[in-house]
Scaffold this motif. Sequence first.
Motif, PDB file in Angstrom:
ATOM      1  N   GLY A   1       8.947  -2.958   4.895  1.00 27.49           N
ATOM      2  CA  GLY A   1      10.061  -2.343   4.190  1.00 27.49           C
ATOM      3  C   GLY A   1       9.913  -2.411   2.687  1.00 27.49           C
ATOM      4  N   ILE A   2      10.785  -1.667   2.025  1.00 22.15           N
ATOM      5  CA  ILE A   2      10.871  -1.643   0.569  1.00 22.15           C
ATOM      6  C   ILE A   2      12.300  -2.020   0.222  1.00 22.15           C
ATOM      7  N   PRO A   3      12.510  -2.975  -0.697  1.00 22.24           N
ATOM      8  CA  PRO A   3      13.886  -3.396  -0.974  1.00 22.24           C
ATOM      9  C   PRO A   3      14.669  -2.318  -1.718  1.00 22.24           C
ATOM     10  N   ALA A   4      15.951  -2.226  -1.414  1.00 24.18           N
ATOM     11  CA  ALA A   4      16.808  -1.253  -2.093  1.00 24.18           C
ATOM     12  C   ALA A   4      16.801  -1.479  -3.597  1.00 24.18           C
TER      13      ALA A   4
ATOM     14  N   GLY B   1      11.315   2.525   7.378  1.00 23.61           N
ATOM     15  CA  GLY B   1      12.476   3.006   6.639  1.00 23.61           C
ATOM     16  C   GLY B   1      12.287   2.892   5.145  1.00 23.61           C
ATOM     17  N   LEU B   2      12.822   3.884   4.425  1.00 22.34           N
ATOM     18  CA  LEU B   2      12.769   3.885   2.958  1.00 22.34           C
ATOM     19  C   LEU B   2      14.184   3.814   2.412  1.00 22.34           C
ATOM     20  N   PRO B   3      14.423   2.968   1.415  1.00 21.19           N
ATOM     21  CA  PRO B   3      15.777   2.911   0.855  1.00 21.19           C
ATOM     22  C   PRO B   3      16.091   4.191   0.092  1.00 21.19           C
TER      23      PRO B   3
ATOM     24  N   LYS C   1      10.768  10.359   8.491  1.00 20.39           N
ATOM     25  CA  LYS C   1      10.797  11.717   7.933  1.00 20.39           C
ATOM     26  C   LYS C   1      12.159  12.010   7.298  1.00 20.39           C
ATOM     27  N   ASN C   2      13.236  11.514   7.905  1.00 17.25           N
ATOM     28  CA  ASN C   2      14.575  11.730   7.348  1.00 17.25           C
ATOM     29  C   ASN C   2      14.702  11.097   5.969  1.00 17.25           C
ATOM     30  N   ASP C   3      14.199   9.854   5.851  1.00 20.20           N
ATOM     31  CA  ASP C   3      14.259   9.172   4.557  1.00 20.20           C
ATOM     32  C   ASP C   3      13.427   9.922   3.528  1.00 20.20           C
TER      33      ASP C   3
END
Length: 106
Positions: free
Chosen positions: A41-44, A64-66, A88-90
């Motif tokens: 993950g990548i932090p928000a 997931g991407l923030p 893809k949505n992110d």
Amino acid sequence: DDNSVTTLNVSGNNLTGALPAEIRKLTNLEVLLASDNKMTGIPAEIGQLSKLRTANFANNDISGLPQEIGKLKNLLTLDLRGNPDVSKNDLNFIRKEIPNAQILTD
């Protein structure tokens, strides 16, 4: 002084999870290199790095991407190649927010 750091390279360190939220303190960061790890993950908080121009997360396990990445109006390149499950949505959301950024995926 954290504020003088403009480049952070943590590539190839077998890092897991996500970068710590404290990354937001590197307010002058322009280049973030975090390829070839095992991050999921990548932090928000990355959205607070307003000067960020290059972010390389290639060859990780990020899904997931923030949405906060969409706040990075100076971002030129986001490299997500080699993350087979990236959402893809992110991606679509972020591309709409920062249309001038080059977002690299497989």
